[in-house]
Design an enzyme around this catalytic site. Structure first.
Site, PDB file in Angstrom:
ATOM      1  N   ASP A  41       0.831  -1.198   0.000  1.00 37.17           N
ATOM      2  CA  ASP A  41       0.000   0.000   0.000  1.00 37.17           C
ATOM      3  C   ASP A  41       0.868   1.251   0.000  1.00 37.17           C
ATOM      4  O   ASP A  41       1.631   1.498   0.936  1.00 37.17           O
ATOM      5  CB  ASP A  41      -0.893  -0.005   1.250  1.00 37.17           C
ATOM      6  N   TYR A  46       3.355   9.821  -0.776  1.00 41.41           N
ATOM      7  CA  TYR A  46       4.487   9.167  -0.119  1.00 41.41           C
ATOM      8  C   TYR A  46       5.774   9.331  -0.929  1.00 41.41           C
ATOM      9  O   TYR A  46       6.861   9.055  -0.410  1.00 41.41           O
ATOM     10  CB  TYR A  46       4.229   7.665   0.068  1.00 41.41           C
ATOM     11  N   LYS A  80      -2.966   5.940  -4.137  1.00 41.91           N
ATOM     12  CA  LYS A  80      -4.011   6.890  -3.754  1.00 41.91           C
ATOM     13  C   LYS A  80      -3.867   8.222  -4.488  1.00 41.91           C
ATOM     14  O   LYS A  80      -2.749   8.616  -4.847  1.00 41.91           O
ATOM     15  CB  LYS A  80      -3.969   7.141  -2.243  1.00 41.91           C
ATOM     16  N   HIS A 124      -7.427   9.717  -1.268  1.00 42.49           N
ATOM     17  CA  HIS A 124      -6.630   9.677  -0.041  1.00 42.49           C
ATOM     18  C   HIS A 124      -7.353  10.327   1.139  1.00 42.49           C
ATOM     19  O   HIS A 124      -7.216   9.885   2.279  1.00 42.49           O
ATOM     20  CB  HIS A 124      -5.284  10.365  -0.274  1.00 42.49           C
TER      21      HIS A 124
END
Length: 292
Positions: A41, A46, A80, A124
């Site tokens: 994930d 990120y 996301k 998200h």
């Protein structure tokens, strides 16, 4: 494995790579897959999507130590759409970027080296506006129709956001990924999702270590009774609640530890002893309460 309302299945334990440095993500993901994880994930925010995909691609290309060959179909990849990419055009562009990152570190001379599709694409958070959230969802539905995305869902959605989404969604959300652990049980939201066939995914299931290391007497007692670590007990708590659980670690021993929870069960009294259903203890942000 847990069946989604999209008719796809999702592995119940996944590796979360939030705050995993981009220069180490590929190796960490590859290590987790060798341990036995089949679900990873990530998210655009990120800044390690490409590296995460590279780790998966390396694992699939080199399985010399495996008795049974693992294929792309065995791996579940989630990413996301971030808040600043809400709206039709921005979401379409964000999806294209996410699809490009499925190639990992491949060059233009390696057109076939790609994961090919996204297993699960999430909004998200709901922290924009109702019109933008709707445009984003509809762009994601188009990505499903094109075959490039298998399942779609949301993250950090509260009941009001889900009510709004279900009023216009042609494809129901497969999952809602929120922070969940014994000190943040969100019983009303969990019941709502279960009524609507939406699978809960638990992020920060280890409380970002806020409750680990002997800080909670109940957790210590349950872990001792089962001769398990506190982290393993928290992973098991989420699994026995029926959640998909996303423990995060960059350390090989802990990656193994978090995954190896199949051979014990928590009793009902254990489950009651863990945490506090009224605590509402968040370890980070909580967009489920966002109004707008």
């Amino acid at each position: 494995m847990i069946k989604l309302n999209s008719n796809h299945t999702i592995p119940a334990i996944g590796l979360g790579v939030y705050q995993t440095a981009s220069n180490t993500a590929a190796a960490i993901v590859e290590t987790a897959l060798r341990v036995g994880y089949r679900h990873v994930d990530t998210a655009s925010i990120y800044h390690n999507e490409r590296e995460t995909c590279e780790g998966i691609l390396r694992f699939l290309a080199d399985q010399s130590n495996h008795h049974h060959q693992v294929t792309r179909a065995d791996i579940f990849y989630t990413t996301k759409i971030w808040d600043t990419d809400h709206g039709t055009a921005k979401t379409e562009q964000a999806i294209e970027r996410a699809l490009d990152r499925l190639r990992g570190d491949s060059t233009a001379n390696e057109p076939d080296r790609t994961l090919g599709y996204i297993d699960l694409l999430l909004i998200h958070s709901p922290q924009t506006s109702a019109p933008l959230r709707q445009e984003t969802w509809q762009a994601m539905e188009q990505a499903v129709a094109s075959g490039r995305v298998r399942s779609i869902g949301v993250s950090n959605y509260g009941i009001a956001h889900l009510d709004e989404l279900l009023s216009y969604a042609k494809i129901a959300p497969a999952v809602n990924q929120v922070e969940l652990h014994p000190w943040l049980q969100r019983r009303e939201l969990v019941a709502y999702c279960q009524r609507h066939g939406i699978v809960l995914e638990a992020y920060s299931p280890l409380t970002r270590a806020h409750k680990l290391g002997g800080k909670d007497a109940g957790l210590v007692a349950v872990a001792r009774r089962h001769a398990r670590t506190e982290a393993q007990v928290l992973v098991k708590w989420a699994l026995q609640r029926g959640f998909v659980v996303l423990p995060k670690s960059v350390h090989t021993d802990r990656i193994k530890e978090n995954f190896n929870v199949a051979d014990f069960e928590l009793t009902e009294s254990d489950l009651q002893e863990l945490g506090d259903p009224e605590a509402y203890y968040t370890t980070g942000w909580d967009p489920t309460t966002f109004k707008g």
